[in-house]
Scaffold this active site. Sequence first.
Site, PDB file in Angstrom:
ATOM      1  N   GLY A 101      24.247   8.131  -5.279  1.00  9.75           N
ATOM      2  CA  GLY A 101      23.830   7.640  -3.967  1.00  9.75           C
ATOM      3  C   GLY A 101      24.990   7.045  -3.209  1.00  9.75           C
ATOM      4  N   ASN A 102      24.698   6.364  -2.118  1.00  7.89           N
ATOM      5  CA  ASN A 102      25.747   5.695  -1.359  1.00  7.89           C
ATOM      6  C   ASN A 102      25.204   4.377  -0.803  1.00  7.89           C
ATOM      7  OD1 ASN A 102      24.691   6.160   1.467  1.00  7.89           O
ATOM      8  ND2 ASN A 102      24.788   8.263   0.711  1.00  7.89           N
ATOM      9  N   ARG A 103      26.073   3.637  -0.141  1.00  3.26           N
ATOM     10  CA  ARG A 103      25.713   2.257   0.231  1.00  3.26           C
ATOM     11  C   ARG A 103      25.085   2.127   1.617  1.00  3.26           C
ATOM     12  NH1 ARG A 103      31.176  -0.680  -0.504  1.00  3.26           N
ATOM     13  NH2 ARG A 103      30.005  -2.450   0.296  1.00  3.26           N
ATOM     14  N   SER A 104      24.700   3.247   2.230  1.00  3.86           N
ATOM     15  CA  SER A 104      24.117   3.140   3.572  1.00  3.86           C
ATOM     16  C   SER A 104      22.777   2.386   3.514  1.00  3.86           C
ATOM     17  CB  SER A 104      23.888   4.533   4.155  1.00  3.86           C
ATOM     18  OG  SER A 104      23.187   4.419   5.358  1.00  3.86           O
TER      19      SER A 104
END
Length: 405
Positions: free
Chosen positions: A213-216
């Site tokens: 995933g990512n931190r958005s």
Amino acid sequence: MDKPKVVLGVSGGIAAYKACELLRRLTESGHDVRVVPTESALHFVGAATWSALSGHPVSTSVWSDVHEVPHVRIGQGADLVIVAPATADLLAKAAHGLADDLLTNTLLTARCPVVFAPAMHTEMWEHPATQENVATLRRRGALVVDPAVGRLTGVDTGKGRFPEPAELFDVVRRVLGRGGDVAVGAAPDLAGRHVVVSAGGTREPLDPVRFLGNRSSGKQGYALARSAAARGARVTLVAANAALPDPAGVDIVPVGTAVQLREAVLKAAADADAVVMAAAVADFRPETYATGKIKKKDGEDPAPIVLVRNPDILAEIAGDRPRTGQIVVGFAAETDDVLANGRAKLARKGCDLLVVNEVGERKTFGSEQNEAIVLGADGSETPVPYGPKEDLADTIWDLVIQRLP
Ligand code: CTP
């Protein structure tokens, strides 16, 4: 400075009790609120409650305090009128200009922005009579906030639910904030438009419990959706894993992966005037998905994770333009050579506008603030100074509106 004058019209639906919370938020944030209920609304919440919470006398009829000519004065003096909840009956009366009580008189004398927050059973909302009344009110410049989907009175669920009071409060704040820009009786500047916004970050599953995933956080995309809804647009928000409250009046399509996001955005984009890709889409996904949890084995090295490319949704939409004249906006997060990389990305993706953020430690992700430069395919450069994500959202819509056919 004088407090902004808000008229809170309340018609006879069970959601009247939620309007108390909206009223409290308005008064606590420095608005002077005059509550004008209908007779039926008082079956749900009594005059004493409205009066105590607003600090003003409350009446439903044009025959009280006649010497003050309240049926004219209240509407004339308002900076904004919001009817919440608005029943099917109230919408019908407003659409036809009936004036048989204080609220309907007020609606005829108001020369400020008017917002309706309908709440009713799905069948009543979907009835052609209600839909035609809503279309009439919108055509005349009112902002009608689509009801939410969810639990209704009794055991029913469906479209018709009153939005969260905090979200309606946000609509009021935004409409009042733009009050000076709104010509009397003119429709909000995105009225009649359909816009699609993607938000959040995709998650690419490895097994049933793990993902890449990512931190958005989704906050910038949600700010774009809220801003467009308050400016009259029909908004489809394709939300990838964002743990944020549902904005009022916005159609939300929850998704998980980049492939799901692509499908949802392409579907909604078919009739959209603008598509804004604020989501952080994973460029790669694991080649294989383990249907059972991946286990560690003593003495064995972990298996490498092989990645494959995800489709580039922004480039695909910008290249194909599902609808003629559609405006396509992308985002770029860059750590260095921000402008040069931004220009190159704008050309590569083929979009009309690219919002370039500089990212790094403590910058942008999860924050309420943002700073960006919006690059136009026409060579324009619009710097947006460090400030709330909603300011950047409003600038993006301003630039989109300039480019819409
Ligand atoms: N985007 C997309 N589909 C992808 C990846 C990104 O639609 N598979 C969109 C994002 O929503 C964003 C824009 O493309 O609007 C920029 O994404 P970014 O990841 O910064 O661009 P890349 O082309 O992946 O470039 P980089 O080499 O910097 O990763």
